[in-house]
Design an enzyme around this catalytic site. Structure first.
Site, PDB file in Angstrom:
ATOM      1  CB  ALA A   1      23.523  46.062  46.573  1.00  0.00           C
TER       2      ALA A   1
ATOM      3  CG  LEU B   1      32.302  25.866  32.359  1.00  0.00           C
ATOM      4  CD1 LEU B   1      32.879  24.568  32.124  1.00  0.00           C
ATOM      5  CD2 LEU B   1      31.383  25.087  34.029  1.00  0.00           C
ATOM      6  CG  LEU B   2      38.814  28.628  37.220  1.00  0.00           C
ATOM      7  CD1 LEU B   2      38.554  30.130  37.578  1.00  0.00           C
ATOM      8  CD2 LEU B   2      39.156  28.066  38.720  1.00  0.00           C
ATOM      9  CB  ALA B   3      37.865  25.839  31.298  1.00  0.00           C
TER      10      ALA B   3
ATOM     11  CE1 TYR C   1      26.770  35.328  43.794  1.00  0.00           C
ATOM     12  CE2 TYR C   1      25.840  33.182  44.530  1.00  0.00           C
ATOM     13  CZ  TYR C   1      26.030  34.260  44.212  1.00  0.00           C
ATOM     14  OH  TYR C   1      24.429  34.866  44.954  1.00  0.00           O
TER      15      TYR C   1
HETATM   16  N1  LIG Z   1      18.499  35.371  44.375  1.00  0.00           N
HETATM   17  C1  LIG Z   1      18.421  34.438  44.356  1.00  0.00           C
HETATM   18  O1  LIG Z   1      18.514  32.859  44.494  1.00  0.00           O
HETATM   19  C2  LIG Z   1      20.130  34.500  45.371  1.00  0.00           C
HETATM   20  C3  LIG Z   1      20.337  33.212  46.299  1.00  0.00           C
HETATM   21  C4  LIG Z   1      22.035  33.034  47.032  1.00  0.00           C
HETATM   22  C5  LIG Z   1      22.434  34.097  47.445  1.00  0.00           C
HETATM   23  N2  LIG Z   1      21.541  35.462  46.799  1.00  0.00           N
HETATM   24  C6  LIG Z   1      22.343  36.900  47.317  1.00  0.00           C
HETATM   25  O2  LIG Z   1      21.112  38.120  47.406  1.00  0.00           O
HETATM   26  C7  LIG Z   1      21.695  38.808  47.298  1.00  0.00           C
HETATM   27  C8  LIG Z   1      20.407  39.706  46.201  1.00  0.00           C
HETATM   28  O3  LIG Z   1      20.354  38.682  44.872  1.00  0.00           O
HETATM   29  P1  LIG Z   1      19.264  39.004  44.322  1.00  0.00           P
HETATM   30  O4  LIG Z   1      18.359  37.724  43.479  1.00  0.00           O
HETATM   31  O5  LIG Z   1      17.500  39.977  45.021  1.00  0.00           O
HETATM   32  O6  LIG Z   1      19.393  39.945  43.148  1.00  0.00           O
HETATM   33  P2  LIG Z   1      19.076  41.216  42.062  1.00  0.00           P
HETATM   34  O7  LIG Z   1      20.099  40.782  40.705  1.00  0.00           O
HETATM   35  O8  LIG Z   1      17.466  40.520  41.278  1.00  0.00           O
HETATM   36  O9  LIG Z   1      19.215  42.271  42.864  1.00  0.00           O
HETATM   37  C9  LIG Z   1      20.536  42.921  42.993  1.00  0.00           C
HETATM   38  C10 LIG Z   1      20.111  44.405  43.463  1.00  0.00           C
HETATM   39  O10 LIG Z   1      21.342  45.062  43.911  1.00  0.00           O
HETATM   40  C11 LIG Z   1      21.747  46.013  42.866  1.00  0.00           C
HETATM   41  N3  LIG Z   1      23.478  45.708  42.723  1.00  0.00           N
HETATM   42  C12 LIG Z   1      24.108  45.394  42.104  1.00  0.00           C
HETATM   43  N4  LIG Z   1      25.620  46.157  42.066  1.00  0.00           N
HETATM   44  C13 LIG Z   1      25.615  47.127  43.588  1.00  0.00           C
HETATM   45  C14 LIG Z   1      26.723  48.103  42.965  1.00  0.00           C
HETATM   46  N5  LIG Z   1      27.611  47.671  42.798  1.00  0.00           N
HETATM   47  N6  LIG Z   1      25.888  48.934  44.138  1.00  0.00           N
HETATM   48  C15 LIG Z   1      24.698  49.013  44.309  1.00  0.00           C
HETATM   49  N7  LIG Z   1      23.733  48.011  43.903  1.00  0.00           N
HETATM   50  C16 LIG Z   1      23.937  47.277  43.413  1.00  0.00           C
HETATM   51  C17 LIG Z   1      20.896  45.453  41.229  1.00  0.00           C
HETATM   52  O11 LIG Z   1      20.726  47.013  40.447  1.00  0.00           O
HETATM   53  C18 LIG Z   1      20.064  45.058  42.082  1.00  0.00           C
HETATM   54  O12 LIG Z   1      18.656  46.237  42.041  1.00  0.00           O
HETATM   55  C19 LIG Z   1      22.473  38.837  46.442  1.00  0.00           C
HETATM   56  O13 LIG Z   1      24.214  39.311  47.144  1.00  0.00           O
HETATM   57  C20 LIG Z   1      22.601  37.402  45.859  1.00  0.00           C
HETATM   58  O14 LIG Z   1      24.133  37.353  45.336  1.00  0.00           O
HETATM   59  C21 LIG Z   1      20.786  35.396  45.853  1.00  0.00           C
END
Ligand SMILES: NC(=O)c1ccc[n+]([C@@H]2O[C@H](COP(=O)([O-])OP(=O)(O)OC[C@H]3O[C@@H](n4cnc5c(N)ncnc54)[C@H](O)[C@@H]3O)[C@@H](O)[C@H]2O)c1
Length: 461
Positions: free
Chosen positions: A300, A307-309, A367
């Site tokens: 999840a 941007l941090l700014a 992030y």
């Molecule tokens: N898609 C990409 O290109 C990419 C790249 C690098 C890393 N990631 C990482 O992979 C993971 C999955 O990404 P994704 O693209 O499938 O995202 P997504 O947004 O499609 O799915 C994320 C899921 O997490 C759930 N979620 C969010 N907050 C939550 C919480 N507090 N409690 C329980 N569930 C929660 C959301 O409801 C959603 O179903 C994430 O950690 C993301 O940072 C994704």
């Protein structure tokens, strides 16, 4: 999200025009096909090359590959129309960079005869860390580190969905060890479609599964954020490989979560992972339904780009709360001795990092901090998990086609998509395959590592 450009240029006149204009020409990658589980591991014969000092190891590797019903060759002769499905380059005995020339040049003609979706895999030994103990001969260190630059450069030259990756075998690990065979099989297979330009350190440990098609038989895994995207794909692949899956997501995603869990015959648990008792509730649900919990996938995550700014406290703090504080807190429970693992399955914690946590990304200070934090957390967990017979690893996706990346504005989205050696974004299943591999018994020798699934994204190494 679909990649219209890829569909357009994958054949016919548009492909010819793209070639003439020097535009990216991504191809459909070789992925696993659930309808064809008995498809060969590689799309053609396998060539095993080595430097002179690694000949005995290369013979042992070739012998092992024969056991997987592959057409294995130790020399370059190939029928006129045949194409290599893979080349394994064994470099475990290298002691001087000059010795790399012979196997590299032996590879040259083979590269002109590679099948679509082919693989090059190197097997080598680790270069000593700066100031570290161990092999401190500068020539040995140069040779071993040289493999890194060779492999990463070669990966950028591969075409037609072919990739190049390497396994870096710890000093005491033989080429026939289960962890090496497990890693080699993953890298040769369609499961590693979007893993490219990467050297994966492999230690001792691990075991070959009784059934390579169902390495997770009987294992119980929890996947957070399982309602969609990478989490949903992970639930499907873990279930395909034999695991029982407990899927977690926020109540607002309850309907999609239920649909995914019905599909995989798993268990849905509506839960916000930032809740202080999240881990206790997951553990209780898993034990009640299946008797034990073996694998935790911290998937999840959210994006709050600015941007941090222009950053606000709620965007920075809110992101940290979900993406790093929640997994950290949950691991206080999961990593405690005796919590994970049961009925023969080893404890595994697999956490989603990101190439943004490795290379940084504009607009993603929050992030990037959280995802680099995941890498730090994973390295710190490696020792306690090893003591319990398990592993902790991270998977770092690059650009993956999900709802999360669909929210990126069109121009940066297109740049990110084409910015990898494979000239396309990955699919959620590509990340899921890497997670399932790290959960499997054959990956038991990989601990504290970050496996990138990014098609060798330029910004992510
Ligand atoms: N898609 C990409 O290109 C990419 C790249 C690098 C890393 N990631 C990482 O992979 C993971 C999955 O990404 P994704 O693209 O499938 O995202 P997504 O947004 O499609 O799915 C994320 C899921 O997490 C759930 N979620 C969010 N907050 C939550 C919480 N507090 N409690 C329980 N569930 C929660 C959301 O409801 C959603 O179903 C994430 O950690 C993301 O940072 C994704």
């Amino acid at each position: 999200m679909s990649d219209t450009y890829l569909q357009l240029v994958s054949g016919g006149v548009p492909a010819t025009i793209a070639k003439k204009l020097g535009l990216p020409r991504p191809v459909r990658l070789r992925r696993t096909d659930p309808a064809a589980v008995d498809r060969p591991l590689t799309p053609g014969p396998v060539l095993v090359l080595s430097d002179e000092a690694s000949t005995a190891d290369a013979d042992a590797v070739a012998e092992g590959l024969l056991g997987w019903d592959l057409d294995v060759h130790r020399a370059l002769r190939l029928g006129d129309h045949a194409r290599w499905g893979a080349v394994v380059v064994v470099l475990t005995g290298l002691t001087h960079p000059a010795q790399l020339a012979a196997p590299a040049l032996a590879l040259t003609p083979a590269l002109k005869q590679m099948a679509a979706g082919a693989r090059v895999v190197t097997l080598s030994r680790p270069a000593p860390p700066a100031g570290g103990a161990g092999a401190s001969d500068p020539a040995v260190a140069a040779a071993r580190q040289g493999v890194d630059g060779f492999l990463r450069s070669l990966a950028k030259e591969m075409r037609a969905g072919a990739t190049a990756n390497g396994l870096v075998l710890a000093e005491d690990v033989e080429v026939g060890a289960p962890s090496v065979r497990g890693g080699l099989r993953f890298l040769l297979s369609a499961r590693s479609a979007f893993v490219d330009g990467q050297l994966l350190p492999v230690g001792a440990g691990g075991a070959e599964p009784a059934d390579w098609a169902r390495p997770l038989d009987g294992v119980v895994a929890v996947v957070t954020g399982a309602a969609r995207g990478i989490g949903a794909a992970t639930a499907r692949v873990l279930a395909r490989d034999g695991a029982h899956v407990l899927g977690v997501d926020v109540p607002a995603a309850g309907e999609s979560l239920a649909a995914v869990m019905n599909e995989v015959r798993g268990t849905a648990l509506q839960l916000d992972i930032t809740a202080p008792d999240a881990a206790a509730r997951i553990l209780a649900a898993a034990r009640e339904r299946y008797g034990h919990l073996d694998v935790v996938v911290h998937n999840a995550g959210i994006l709050r780009d600015k941007l941090l700014a222009n950053m606000t406290a709620d965007r920075f703090e809110g992101l940290l709360a979900v993406n790093i504080t929640a997994p950290l807190r949950m691991n206080e429970t999961f990593a405690a001795p005796g919590t994970l693992g049961g009925q023969g399955a080893a404890p595994r914690i697999i956490s989603l990092a990101s190439t943004s946590g490795i290379a940084g990304n504009r607009g993603q200070t929050n992030y990037g901090a959280a995802k680099a934090g995941i890498i730090g957390m994973t390295r710190a967990l490696a020792a306690p998990l090893a003591a319990a017979g398990g592993t902790a690893n991270a998977v770092a996706p690059g650009f993956i086609e999900t709802d999360m990346t669909a929210s990126i504005p069109p121009v940066p989205r297109e740049i990110s998509r084409r910015g990898s050696s494979l000239q396309q974004g990955g699919q959620p299943v590509d990340v899921a395959e890497a997670i399932a591999f790290l959960a499997s018994p054959q990956a038991g020798g990989i601990n504290g590592q970050v496996l990138r699934v990014c098609g060798q994204l330029m910004v992510g190494q």
